[in-house]
Design a protein around this motif. Structure first.
Motif, PDB file in Angstrom:
ATOM      1  N   ILE A 161       0.863  -1.191   0.000  1.00  0.00           N
ATOM      2  CA  ILE A 161       0.000   0.000   0.000  1.00  0.00           C
ATOM      3  C   ILE A 161       0.892   1.230   0.000  1.00  0.00           C
ATOM      4  CG2 ILE A 161      -1.677   1.358   1.331  1.00  0.00           C
ATOM      5  CD1 ILE A 161      -2.734  -1.211   2.535  1.00  0.00           C
ATOM      6  N   LEU A 162       0.540   2.176  -0.859  1.00  0.00           N
ATOM      7  CA  LEU A 162       1.268   3.447  -0.896  1.00  0.00           C
ATOM      8  C   LEU A 162       0.348   4.560  -0.405  1.00  0.00           C
ATOM      9  CD1 LEU A 162       3.893   4.976  -1.826  1.00  0.00           C
ATOM     10  CD2 LEU A 162       2.638   5.460  -3.961  1.00  0.00           C
ATOM     11  N   PHE A 163       0.785   5.247   0.652  1.00  0.00           N
ATOM     12  CA  PHE A 163       0.083   6.438   1.114  1.00  0.00           C
ATOM     13  C   PHE A 163       0.762   7.621   0.406  1.00  0.00           C
ATOM     14  CE2 PHE A 163      -0.138   3.327   4.584  1.00  0.00           C
ATOM     15  CZ  PHE A 163      -1.513   3.144   4.632  1.00  0.00           C
ATOM     16  N   SER A 164       0.040   8.202  -0.538  1.00  0.00           N
ATOM     17  CA  SER A 164       0.702   9.080  -1.513  1.00  0.00           C
ATOM     18  C   SER A 164       0.552  10.564  -1.228  1.00  0.00           C
ATOM     19  CB  SER A 164       0.141   8.774  -2.912  1.00  0.00           C
ATOM     20  OG  SER A 164      -1.248   9.049  -2.938  1.00  0.00           O
ATOM     21  N   GLY A 165      -0.073  10.929  -0.109  1.00  0.00           N
ATOM     22  CA  GLY A 165      -0.290  12.354   0.139  1.00  0.00           C
ATOM     23  C   GLY A 165      -1.225  12.942  -0.902  1.00  0.00           C
ATOM     24  N   ASP A 166      -0.930  14.159  -1.342  1.00  0.00           N
ATOM     25  CA  ASP A 166      -1.806  14.821  -2.324  1.00  0.00           C
ATOM     26  C   ASP A 166      -1.743  14.171  -3.708  1.00  0.00           C
ATOM     27  OD1 ASP A 166      -2.772  16.738  -0.584  1.00  0.00           O
ATOM     28  OD2 ASP A 166      -1.365  18.287  -1.212  1.00  0.00           O
ATOM     29  N   ALA A 167      -0.659  13.471  -4.001  1.00  0.00           N
ATOM     30  CA  ALA A 167      -0.541  12.848  -5.328  1.00  0.00           C
ATOM     31  C   ALA A 167      -1.706  11.886  -5.545  1.00  0.00           C
ATOM     32  CB  ALA A 167       0.783  12.098  -5.442  1.00  0.00           C
ATOM     33  N   PHE A 168      -2.268  11.904  -6.726  1.00  0.00           N
ATOM     34  CA  PHE A 168      -3.424  11.102  -7.124  1.00  0.00           C
ATOM     35  C   PHE A 168      -4.715  11.559  -6.434  1.00  0.00           C
ATOM     36  CE2 PHE A 168       0.404   8.385  -7.098  1.00  0.00           C
ATOM     37  CZ  PHE A 168       0.565   8.224  -8.460  1.00  0.00           C
ATOM     38  N   GLY A 169      -4.658  12.739  -5.822  1.00  0.00           N
ATOM     39  CA  GLY A 169      -5.829  13.257  -5.119  1.00  0.00           C
ATOM     40  C   GLY A 169      -6.846  13.865  -6.063  1.00  0.00           C
ATOM     41  N   SER A 170      -8.037  14.088  -5.531  1.00  0.00           N
ATOM     42  CA  SER A 170      -9.131  14.615  -6.343  1.00  0.00           C
ATOM     43  C   SER A 170     -10.050  15.461  -5.471  1.00  0.00           C
ATOM     44  CB  SER A 170      -9.926  13.440  -6.917  1.00  0.00           C
ATOM     45  OG  SER A 170     -11.105  13.890  -7.530  1.00  0.00           O
ATOM     46  N   PHE A 171     -10.699  16.434  -6.096  1.00  0.00           N
ATOM     47  CA  PHE A 171     -11.830  17.074  -5.435  1.00  0.00           C
ATOM     48  C   PHE A 171     -13.009  16.108  -5.489  1.00  0.00           C
ATOM     49  CE2 PHE A 171      -9.686  21.013  -7.192  1.00  0.00           C
ATOM     50  CZ  PHE A 171      -9.185  21.416  -5.962  1.00  0.00           C
ATOM     51  N   GLY A 172     -14.055  16.449  -4.747  1.00  0.00           N
ATOM     52  CA  GLY A 172     -15.259  15.614  -4.744  1.00  0.00           C
ATOM     53  C   GLY A 172     -15.316  14.752  -3.498  1.00  0.00           C
ATOM     54  N   THR A 173     -16.481  14.757  -2.865  1.00  0.00           N
ATOM     55  CA  THR A 173     -16.658  13.889  -1.701  1.00  0.00           C
ATOM     56  C   THR A 173     -16.782  12.440  -2.168  1.00  0.00           C
ATOM     57  OG1 THR A 173     -19.021  14.369  -1.860  1.00  0.00           O
ATOM     58  CG2 THR A 173     -17.761  15.622  -0.225  1.00  0.00           C
ATOM     59  N   LEU A 174     -16.626  11.521  -1.239  1.00  0.00           N
ATOM     60  CA  LEU A 174     -16.792  10.098  -1.546  1.00  0.00           C
ATOM     61  C   LEU A 174     -18.188   9.711  -1.067  1.00  0.00           C
ATOM     62  CD1 LEU A 174     -13.231   8.896  -0.507  1.00  0.00           C
ATOM     63  CD2 LEU A 174     -14.145   9.130  -2.828  1.00  0.00           C
ATOM     64  N   ASP A 175     -19.100   9.638  -2.031  1.00  0.00           N
ATOM     65  CA  ASP A 175     -20.516   9.471  -1.680  1.00  0.00           C
ATOM     66  C   ASP A 175     -20.894   8.001  -1.636  1.00  0.00           C
ATOM     67  OD1 ASP A 175     -20.478  12.205  -1.710  1.00  0.00           O
ATOM     68  OD2 ASP A 175     -21.468  12.400  -3.653  1.00  0.00           O
ATOM     69  N   GLY A 176     -20.443   7.339  -0.604  1.00  0.00           N
ATOM     70  CA  GLY A 176     -20.726   5.908  -0.471  1.00  0.00           C
ATOM     71  C   GLY A 176     -19.517   5.087  -0.867  1.00  0.00           C
ATOM     72  N   GLY A 177     -19.208   5.045  -2.142  1.00  0.00           N
ATOM     73  CA  GLY A 177     -18.038   4.298  -2.605  1.00  0.00           C
ATOM     74  C   GLY A 177     -16.758   5.033  -2.261  1.00  0.00           C
ATOM     75  N   ILE A 178     -15.760   4.279  -1.843  1.00  0.00           N
ATOM     76  CA  ILE A 178     -14.464   4.913  -1.572  1.00  0.00           C
ATOM     77  C   ILE A 178     -13.350   4.337  -2.447  1.00  0.00           C
ATOM     78  CG2 ILE A 178     -15.079   5.513   0.812  1.00  0.00           C
ATOM     79  CD1 ILE A 178     -13.040   3.321   1.660  1.00  0.00           C
ATOM     80  N   PHE A 179     -13.585   3.170  -3.050  1.00  0.00           N
ATOM     81  CA  PHE A 179     -12.565   2.549  -3.907  1.00  0.00           C
ATOM     82  C   PHE A 179     -12.878   2.825  -5.374  1.00  0.00           C
ATOM     83  CE2 PHE A 179     -12.718  -0.121  -0.077  1.00  0.00           C
ATOM     84  CZ  PHE A 179     -11.383  -0.119   0.288  1.00  0.00           C
ATOM     85  N   ASP A 180     -11.850   2.779  -6.208  1.00  0.00           N
ATOM     86  CA  ASP A 180     -12.042   3.076  -7.631  1.00  0.00           C
ATOM     87  C   ASP A 180     -13.052   2.135  -8.279  1.00  0.00           C
ATOM     88  OD1 ASP A 180     -10.173   0.965  -7.326  1.00  0.00           O
ATOM     89  OD2 ASP A 180      -9.271   1.352  -9.277  1.00  0.00           O
ATOM     90  N   ASP A 181     -13.154   0.883  -7.764  1.00  0.00           N
ATOM     91  CA  ASP A 181     -14.095  -0.062  -8.378  1.00  0.00           C
ATOM     92  C   ASP A 181     -15.502   0.061  -7.798  1.00  0.00           C
ATOM     93  OD1 ASP A 181     -14.021  -1.648  -5.881  1.00  0.00           O
ATOM     94  OD2 ASP A 181     -11.998  -2.158  -6.552  1.00  0.00           O
TER      95      ASP A 181
END
Ligand code: FEO
Length: 400
Positions: A161-181
């Motif tokens: 697991i990589l904790f990447s800080g701001d890298a790969f970050g995005s605006f937008g809340t996580l509305d239920g789903g938190i994973f890319d899939d």
């Protein structure tokens, strides 16, 4: 378990909050769909937090951690990034677990002291140093300027697991789903690019260095401080970052204009129509007085072609256009085809200011500016036509 805490992999939890109240991120970037702050907790023989959250969530943040670990204490706070949207709960964490050891680099120590007057219980680590929590081994990678000088990333070797800080970050809340899939990614791709272009973009060379440095590190999950966690389509997010950090663009044109009485806007529409007739399919026209600059910059980051148009205003470019020009210089946007146009009453000051800007940015000028006096006429249309033709020919050559 309360909903803010989700196990992302063996005893590694995301503890995050959706901020739908803040209107402007960093007090300038609109958040119509909010933003998420992600912190991570690793529960092992020793317990470690990776970053915290924004200050207004500090109480709920500590409560969520206590809900998970009961009377155990948090042993380490790994500080990947000190910007207050991630360090805002540090004092609350210290108040709850006074023996906690802060883990960061030399620059982190200075910022920690400056922002929170904390200097005790500090473990200074160096590049690629490791820290064992029991069955999880953390390895720290210094990645300065993604997005502040102290920024680093933390890797769990066993879990990849990589904790990447701001890298790969995005605006937008996580509305239920938190994973890319678990989510529809199209919205996040746009907001990820808006985040990248406006916040990390200036540091693209540093971000690229960080990607290169981590190229051989095995990663199966990317946990950013904002937006979704990537565990399925890592190739996609990595390829987006490869593209953005190297100023690699798509075939298309952004036309950003400033117009008081519609003459420069008519030029923009005329040029766009010409481009369309010449086969350009991605054309975005923006009025700099209407659309927030962060969205215009997002699309400028995406497309190879850039056409800037300004009316004259008190002997200069229009104020909102000047602001955009300053920002493009500051962000070091480069490798674009650049064309200029504008209307003025008598002295062509808007186009002149655009020409001055063009001297100071690393972009390829596509030909003479289309500068007209007053309104668009049959005779002055020719200049716009030529500008469009130059742009479309260069794009066709570049993307053939
Ligand atoms: Fe999300 Fe640079 O802080």
């Amino acid at each position: 378990m309360i909903y803010q805490a989700v196990e992302v992999k063996n005893n590694v939890y995301r503890i995050g909050f959706n901020d739908r109240k803040t209107h402007l991120f960093e007090n300038w970037l609109p958040l119509p769909q909010g933003v998420a702050y992600n912190s991570y907790l690793i529960v092992d023989e020793k317990i470690a937090l990776v970053d915290t959250v924004e200050a207004s969530y500090a109480g709920d943040f500590v409560a969520a951690i206590k809900c998970l670990i009961g009377n155990r204490k948090v042993d380490y706070l790994i500080i990947n990034h000190m910007e207050p949207d991630h360090s805002g709960a540090i004092k609350a964490v210290l108040a709850q677990w006074p023996d906690i050891v802060f883990v960061g680099n030399k620059m982190t120590a200075s910022l920690l002291n400056g922002y929170y007057q904390i200097s005790d219980n500090y473990l200074k680590i160096n590049d690629k140093q490791t820290l064992s929590l029991g069955s999880h081994t953390l390895c720290f990678y210094m990645t300065p300027w993604v997005h502040w000088p102290e920024t680093m990333m933390t890797h769990i070797e066993e879990e990849k697991i990589l904790f990447s800080g701001d890298a790969f970050g995005s605006f937008g809340t996580l509305d239920g789903g938190i994973f890319d899939d678990e989510i529809n990614l199209s919205f996040y791709e746009d907001e990820m690019l808006r985040y990248y272009a406006n916040i990390v973009g200036r540091y693209s060379d540093d971000a690229k260095k960080a990607l290169d440095k981590l190229a051989d590190v095995p990663v199966e999950m990317i946990c950013s401080t904002h937006g979704p966690i990537w565990r399925t389509d890592l190739a996609k997010v990595l390829s987006l970052y490869q593209k953005w950090t190297t100023h690699t663009t798509e075939n298309g044109v952004v036309i950003a204009f400033a117009s008081m009485y519609g003459n420069t806007e008519r030029m923009a529409d005329y040029i766009a129509r010409q481009l369309s007739q010449q086969g350009i399919r991605n054309i975005r026209i923006y009025d700099v007085s209407k659309t927030h600059m962060s969205y215009i910059i997002r699309d400028i980051w995406r497309y190879k072609g850039l056409l800037l148009g300004s009316c004259a205003y008190n002997g200069e470019a229009f104020p909102q256009m000047k602001y955009l020009l300053d920002k493009l210089i500051h962000l070091e946007v480069r490798n674009r085809f650049l064309g200029l146009f504008g209307s003025s009453g008598w002295n062509g000051a808007g186009v002149k200011a655009l020409k001055d800007f063009a001297q100071n940015i690393e972009m390829q000028i596509i030909g003479e500016p289309a500068g007209i006096k007053g309104s668009l006429t049959d005779s002055t249309r020719e200049q716009c036509m030529l500008l469009a033709r130059n742009m479309s020919e260069m794009l066709h050559r570049s993307f053939s």
